[in-house]
Every structure is written in structure tokens, then in C-alpha cells.
Scaffold this motif. Sequence first.
Motif, mmCIF file in Angstrom:
data_model
loop_
_atom_site.group_PDB
_atom_site.id
_atom_site.type_symbol
_atom_site.label_atom_id
_atom_site.label_comp_id
_atom_site.label_asym_id
_atom_site.label_seq_id
_atom_site.Cartn_x
_atom_site.Cartn_y
_atom_site.Cartn_z
ATOM 1 N N ALA A 45 -7.927 -8.556 1.171
ATOM 2 C CA ALA A 45 -7.989 -9.075 2.539
ATOM 3 C C ALA A 45 -7.076 -10.282 2.726
ATOM 4 C CB ALA A 45 -9.441 -9.457 2.876
ATOM 5 N N ALA A 46 -6.853 -11.057 1.677
ATOM 6 C CA ALA A 46 -6.020 -12.258 1.800
ATOM 7 C C ALA A 46 -4.540 -11.928 1.787
ATOM 8 C CB ALA A 46 -6.358 -13.243 0.679
ATOM 9 N N THR A 47 -4.114 -11.001 0.925
ATOM 10 C CA THR A 47 -2.681 -10.695 0.772
ATOM 11 C C THR A 47 -2.257 -9.431 1.519
ATOM 12 O OG1 THR A 47 -3.091 -9.429 -1.254
ATOM 13 C CG2 THR A 47 -2.693 -11.796 -1.484
ATOM 14 N N LYS A 48 -3.211 -8.627 1.993
ATOM 15 C CA LYS A 48 -2.909 -7.342 2.643
ATOM 16 C C LYS A 48 -2.132 -6.408 1.718
ATOM 17 C CE LYS A 48 -4.739 -9.060 6.346
ATOM 18 N NZ LYS A 48 -6.145 -8.708 6.689
ATOM 19 N N ALA A 49 -2.384 -6.510 0.441
ATOM 20 C CA ALA A 49 -1.687 -5.691 -0.559
ATOM 21 C C ALA A 49 -2.699 -5.106 -1.525
ATOM 22 C CB ALA A 49 -0.661 -6.532 -1.313
ATOM 23 N N ILE A 50 -2.223 -4.161 -2.336
ATOM 24 C CA ILE A 50 -3.047 -3.570 -3.393
ATOM 25 C C ILE A 50 -2.895 -4.408 -4.658
ATOM 26 C CG2 ILE A 50 -3.416 -1.523 -4.827
ATOM 27 C CD1 ILE A 50 -4.176 -0.991 -2.005
ATOM 28 N N ASP A 51 -3.995 -4.735 -5.305
ATOM 29 C CA ASP A 51 -3.948 -5.466 -6.563
ATOM 30 C C ASP A 51 -3.824 -4.489 -7.728
ATOM 31 O OD1 ASP A 51 -4.146 -7.925 -5.360
ATOM 32 O OD2 ASP A 51 -6.329 -8.066 -5.566
ATOM 33 N N ALA A 52 -2.798 -4.697 -8.541
ATOM 34 C CA ALA A 52 -2.628 -3.932 -9.776
ATOM 35 C C ALA A 52 -2.549 -4.924 -10.928
ATOM 36 C CB ALA A 52 -1.372 -3.070 -9.716
ATOM 37 N N PRO B 174 0.813 -1.234 0.000
ATOM 38 C CA PRO B 174 0.000 0.000 0.000
ATOM 39 C C PRO B 174 0.839 1.273 0.000
ATOM 40 C CG PRO B 174 -0.915 -1.616 1.529
ATOM 41 C CD PRO B 174 0.396 -2.175 1.059
ATOM 42 N N SER B 175 2.036 1.234 0.605
ATOM 43 C CA SER B 175 2.874 2.436 0.647
ATOM 44 C C SER B 175 3.397 2.827 -0.731
ATOM 45 C CB SER B 175 4.061 2.205 1.588
ATOM 46 O OG SER B 175 4.816 1.073 1.185
ATOM 47 N N ASP B 176 3.421 1.883 -1.685
ATOM 48 C CA ASP B 176 3.902 2.174 -3.038
ATOM 49 C C ASP B 176 2.775 2.503 -4.008
ATOM 50 O OD1 ASP B 176 6.562 1.706 -2.334
ATOM 51 O OD2 ASP B 176 6.388 -0.442 -2.698
ATOM 52 N N ALA B 177 1.543 2.346 -3.578
ATOM 53 C CA ALA B 177 0.412 2.506 -4.496
ATOM 54 C C ALA B 177 0.335 3.915 -5.070
ATOM 55 C CB ALA B 177 -0.895 2.142 -3.793
ATOM 56 N N ALA B 178 0.722 4.932 -4.290
ATOM 57 C CA ALA B 178 0.623 6.318 -4.763
ATOM 58 C C ALA B 178 1.561 6.593 -5.932
ATOM 59 C CB ALA B 178 0.928 7.275 -3.614
ATOM 60 N N LEU B 179 2.599 5.766 -6.126
ATOM 61 C CA LEU B 179 3.549 5.971 -7.217
ATOM 62 C C LEU B 179 3.095 5.335 -8.521
ATOM 63 C CD1 LEU B 179 6.857 5.225 -5.245
ATOM 64 C CD2 LEU B 179 5.863 7.461 -5.760
ATOM 65 N N LEU B 180 2.028 4.549 -8.482
ATOM 66 C CA LEU B 180 1.598 3.796 -9.657
ATOM 67 C C LEU B 180 0.649 4.614 -10.527
ATOM 68 C CD1 LEU B 180 0.930 0.281 -8.064
ATOM 69 C CD2 LEU B 180 3.049 1.180 -9.054
ATOM 70 N N GLY C 40 -8.581 -0.795 -3.253
ATOM 71 C CA GLY C 40 -8.776 -1.387 -1.936
ATOM 72 C C GLY C 40 -7.712 -2.419 -1.648
ATOM 73 N N ILE C 41 -7.548 -2.744 -0.380
ATOM 74 C CA ILE C 41 -6.549 -3.725 0.044
ATOM 75 C C ILE C 41 -7.155 -5.117 -0.007
ATOM 76 C CG2 ILE C 41 -5.119 -4.495 1.973
ATOM 77 C CD1 ILE C 41 -4.819 -1.631 2.829
#
Length: 405
Positions: free
Chosen positions: A301-308, A265-271, A298-299
Motif C-alpha cells: 500500500a505504501a509503494t504501490k509495488a509488489i514486494d519480492a 505489478p506488470s512485471d510480477a508475472a515474469l518473476l 499483494g501490492i
Amino acid sequence: MCWITPTPRWNSPTSHNSLMQTVNSFSALMPDARCVLRPLPLLFLLLLPVLQACGGAKEVNPEEPEGIILTEAQFAADSMRLGQVETRLFERVIKANGTIEPLPAGMAGVNAPVPGLIKAIHCHNGQVVSKNQALVDVGGSAVIDHQTNYVEALAEYRQLKSEFERVETLFNEHVVAEKEYKRAEAALLSASARYNGLRLKLLAMGFSLARVEQGDFYPTYTLKAPITGVISSLPIHLGHAVDQQTELLTITNPSMLQVRLSVFPSDAALLKPGQRVRLKRVNETKVHEGSLTAIGVGINAATKAIDAYASLPTSKEARFMAMEYLAADIIAHTDSVRAVPDEALIKSDADYFVLVLDKQLNDRYVFSPVNVSIGRRQKGYTELLNPTLSGQLLAKGAYGLDVSR
């Protein structure tokens, strides 16, 4: 008694005085000895090194330059070369793991619209199929019952439709009551619903309604491919009982695949959509180029990451497969930075050094080790975080040199 009669001539008065002092000391130690030192030239030869050392000789200590000294011979032997801090473009890379998935329209499951038994299979796993190609034949009593029910529903519908038209005419002429009209209308609607439902099921099975209405029933129906692709799953066999919930096979279109990337999630703003993505299979060095197509909001729930999501190259040599794992580098942007070749760095404990040229003396180079802070490393170069470092430095061949002295 001992006496010495010096006869040679000395060029240096100091040397002569030193000799006489030595002889006088010797005579003082042995006053009663009777000896004659002859010939005198032999004594002078023995004492000559002592006299020369004690003379007015001057010691020369040339001052050695401080630093690490390398010769031209060392430069040639180790292929060393000088260079300077360079300005290079460095990429801001976001690391991610990815899984190849079909696009929503790139995968299709095949189900049976009517329960039955598998009577024939016209395909196999890994086979390339075209849209509307025959895959599986399904038969059984349920197939016959649906055709029978359809014919009965059709007959009932036609009868009730005729009855409703008669009652409607009488109602418009005020011959029958509204209650009887409503009853005929409800019966027709019910029969129409049953008839249309069975009609749609027969159409889903691919049957000709005219043939069925004439009593010529089909013993089986054939399931056809909904899309063009490759059969990726076929978990059935002859005689297998199936129903509407049973997925008989899966078809995947290899030209309609995408990569689902998991990003912190901390890198999502750079995408941003359109950014380049470098993709690499596990245990493979070849890199494939894609591009970012969508970023989740959204995050997971299984990976706790952003899907791109990223596209895949269309090269036939790649032969990507669904559910395959990939490592991905997303190129967020590029920066102009000061960098040196990796070969210019010397690691000492936890620190890094470069050798800056102080001066050149004939065939010798004098270097000073300078502690540096490093950043990113890309394509054989390392980013320097020291803004003031300048001048010539040892750009190649520094590895292995000792800077701890």
C-alpha cells in the motif's frame, strides 16, 4: 588592305578551316586596314590553344559510384573493420530498487521483563556479541518487590494446596459439603496462578528460585543476547528508566540479511524463485550476484509495488548493512537475437543507420546507409529489429560518418 599567306601545314583539316574562318572574319571587320601579318608562325602560335580547344577533342566523365566511399587509408587510420549481423544471447532484465533487511530470525530486540533502572551496560554500538552474552544490568525496587511477592505467593500456594488436599479427603469421605470443596479448589487455583506468574518472571530475569526462596534476593538482573550478531542500536544510558515496552537495544546478524525488492505489478508475472539478481550499491560499479527467493502476492500500500525478496552473496568483502539501498537487475530469461556492435550504429536525428557494403573497387569500399530499428543494448551490442538485414557492414568506426547526404 590586309592579306595573310598561310604557309604552315596542319595535320587536321578542321583546325585549318577554323583558322581561315577566323582570319576572314578579322578581314571583314577591317576591310581598309593596311597591315601585313608577319611572320605568320607567331600568329599560329598565339591561335594554337584556341584551335586545339575547338578541334575534335573528346571530354571524358567517368561515372562515380553512388554511396559512401571509404578508402583503405581511412580504414587503417580509424581502425575500421567489416563485420556481419551476429546472433547473440540478450537478457530480459527487470529493473527494481531494493533495501537490505534482516531475515525474521536475523534481528532481535532486547526488552526488560520487569521495570527498573539501568545499573550497568556491558556492550556498545557495533560490538559483535554471542548468544547469551551479558549486555545490561537492571535493578531497582521493582526487582526486589517481585522477589518478595514470589516468596509470599509461594507460601500462600503451599498453604492452600495443603488445605485443598485435606478438604478433598474429607469430601471423598462425604464429611464436608461440595460447596466447601469447591471453595478450597478455587482458592488453590488462584494462588497457583499468582505463584506461577511470579515464578516465570523470576526465571525470565535469570534468578535461581531456590536462592530466592531462601530469602537471598538479587539486587539486579542481567539481560543477555538472544542471538549472535552485531549491536546495531543502543539508545540507553546509566540510570535510564525502562519497562516492558522499552526496547533497550537491537542486535542484527549480518549473515542473515535479505533484499526486499519493489517490482512493478506488470512485471510480477515474469518473476520466479531462483532467478539470478544482479545487485549494485548506489554510486558503485561493482556488481554482486544473488537469487530471487520469494515473490509477494499483494501490492504494498505504501509503494504501490509488489514486494519480492532476494538473497545476498556471502562474500565477506561485500559487508552489506541493514537498511542499505541497492539497485537490482532481475534476469527473467534470455533471448537469441540479431545484433550489431554499438560502434556500427550511426545516429542521425531520431534515426539509426548502419553502413552495408555494396562493393569494393580496388582500394575503395562503397557503402549504402540502411535505416534500422533498434531494441535492447547489452555488453556493447545493440539488438536489431530488422529481420531482413544481411551482408557485410561496417562493424567498427562508423561513428561520426555523415549519412544525411
